[in-house]
Scaffold this active site. Sequence first.
Site, mmCIF file in Angstrom:
data_model
loop_
_atom_site.group_PDB
_atom_site.id
_atom_site.type_symbol
_atom_site.label_atom_id
_atom_site.label_comp_id
_atom_site.label_asym_id
_atom_site.label_seq_id
_atom_site.Cartn_x
_atom_site.Cartn_y
_atom_site.Cartn_z
ATOM 1 N N HIS A 54 0.820 -1.122 -0.097
ATOM 2 C CA HIS A 54 0.080 0.256 -0.002
ATOM 3 C C HIS A 54 0.828 1.435 -0.122
ATOM 4 O O HIS A 54 0.814 1.964 -0.830
ATOM 5 C CB HIS A 54 -0.693 0.070 1.414
ATOM 6 C CG HIS A 54 -1.747 -1.155 1.343
ATOM 7 N ND1 HIS A 54 -2.900 -1.242 0.747
ATOM 8 C CD2 HIS A 54 -1.889 -1.869 2.360
ATOM 9 C CE1 HIS A 54 -3.617 -2.327 1.121
ATOM 10 N NE2 HIS A 54 -3.021 -2.853 2.070
HETATM 11 C C1 BDR Z 1 -3.227 1.114 5.244
HETATM 12 O O1 BDR Z 1 -3.328 0.451 6.335
HETATM 13 C C2 BDR Z 1 -2.092 0.054 7.039
HETATM 14 O O2 BDR Z 1 -2.825 -1.216 7.575
HETATM 15 C C3 BDR Z 1 -1.139 0.069 5.964
HETATM 16 O O3 BDR Z 1 0.050 0.495 6.466
HETATM 17 C C4 BDR Z 1 -1.365 1.063 5.042
HETATM 18 O O4 BDR Z 1 -1.164 2.420 5.496
HETATM 19 C C5 BDR Z 1 -4.055 0.204 4.272
HETATM 20 O O5 BDR Z 1 -5.378 0.411 4.410
#
Ligand code: BDR
Length: 314
Positions: free
Chosen positions: A240
């Site tokens: 992500h």
């Molecule tokens: C986001 O939430 C966190 O779990 C990850 O680091 C990312 O920033 C994805 O939904």
Amino acid sequence: MARKIIIDSDPGQDDAVAILLALASPELEVMGITAVAGNVPLDLTQKNARIICEIAGRGDIAVHAGYDRPMLRPLVTAEHVHGKSGLDGIDLFEPSSPLAPGHGVDFIIETLRREPSGSVTLVPIGPLTNIAAAFHRAPDIIPRIAEIALMGGAYFEVGNITPAAEFNIYVDPEAAKVVFASGAPLTVLPLDVTHRAVTSRAWVETMRDSGPVGQAVAGWTDFFERFDREKYGSEGAPLHDPCAIAYLLKPELFRGRSINVEIETTGEFTRGMTVADWWRVSGRKANAQFMREIDRDGFFELVTRRITRLDRAG
Ligand code: BDR
Ligand code: CA
């Protein structure tokens, strides 16, 4: 001249890869990292940020602790995804670099006031608490921001922490509302993009063969992929947060639209939803460049080239 950035983060394995990608990229100058509570509590996210910098051989990067809870709500964490430490998957160690003095929010405000207007980009990859607090306390910094490139939200992919919301926005929707309403130039890398940035087995093995930094990345993604495998049947782990850094390095890897995005703070079932007017039906003014597509091969090529560079330099 390198582009100056401040990374606001709640590491998290994917935050870790994002930070490594930034530190490996000569086009970017990481002025500092501000830690926020999110994936795990603040005492761990600030420590994790220092561990990550040391893994990159950059214990000199200033890591400031920011807020330990959202503006109005109790903290929601994601140990079920990231493990108890937030960085499960490698042998963790006590970082030798100290936490930088001063609150993360003061660091953001002071840096934006000191540097030439339009020269500093903010890269929030966790809940938006620190950024919103800085805007509340010092609205004069908002027109000085070059750009905000954040990971958060979703449209077609809807949600990952609830049926309607993505984690970063869900944890502190009031903060997200402040940021989306701020008028600062905003680029959003939502789940629609990041759920396409999924690691493959072959890529993880390339990382493992690269050296100690690549081995850390492989260990993290090995751990972190199990959640998305079970939930979505994905092949690997979604990177992500590295999408926000990759966007700064190679914006042509992403495609989206300039649209209006509002944050739901009061909905019974929809708290933290990013109400993205993709089809431009609301008549509301565009406030964000909302990405929807990613060149996956180009993205992984970039991440591979940069992470292996850290191993070659080490
Ligand atoms: C986001 O939430 C966190 O779990 C990850 O680091 C990312 O920033 C994805 O939904
Ligand atoms: Ca994150």
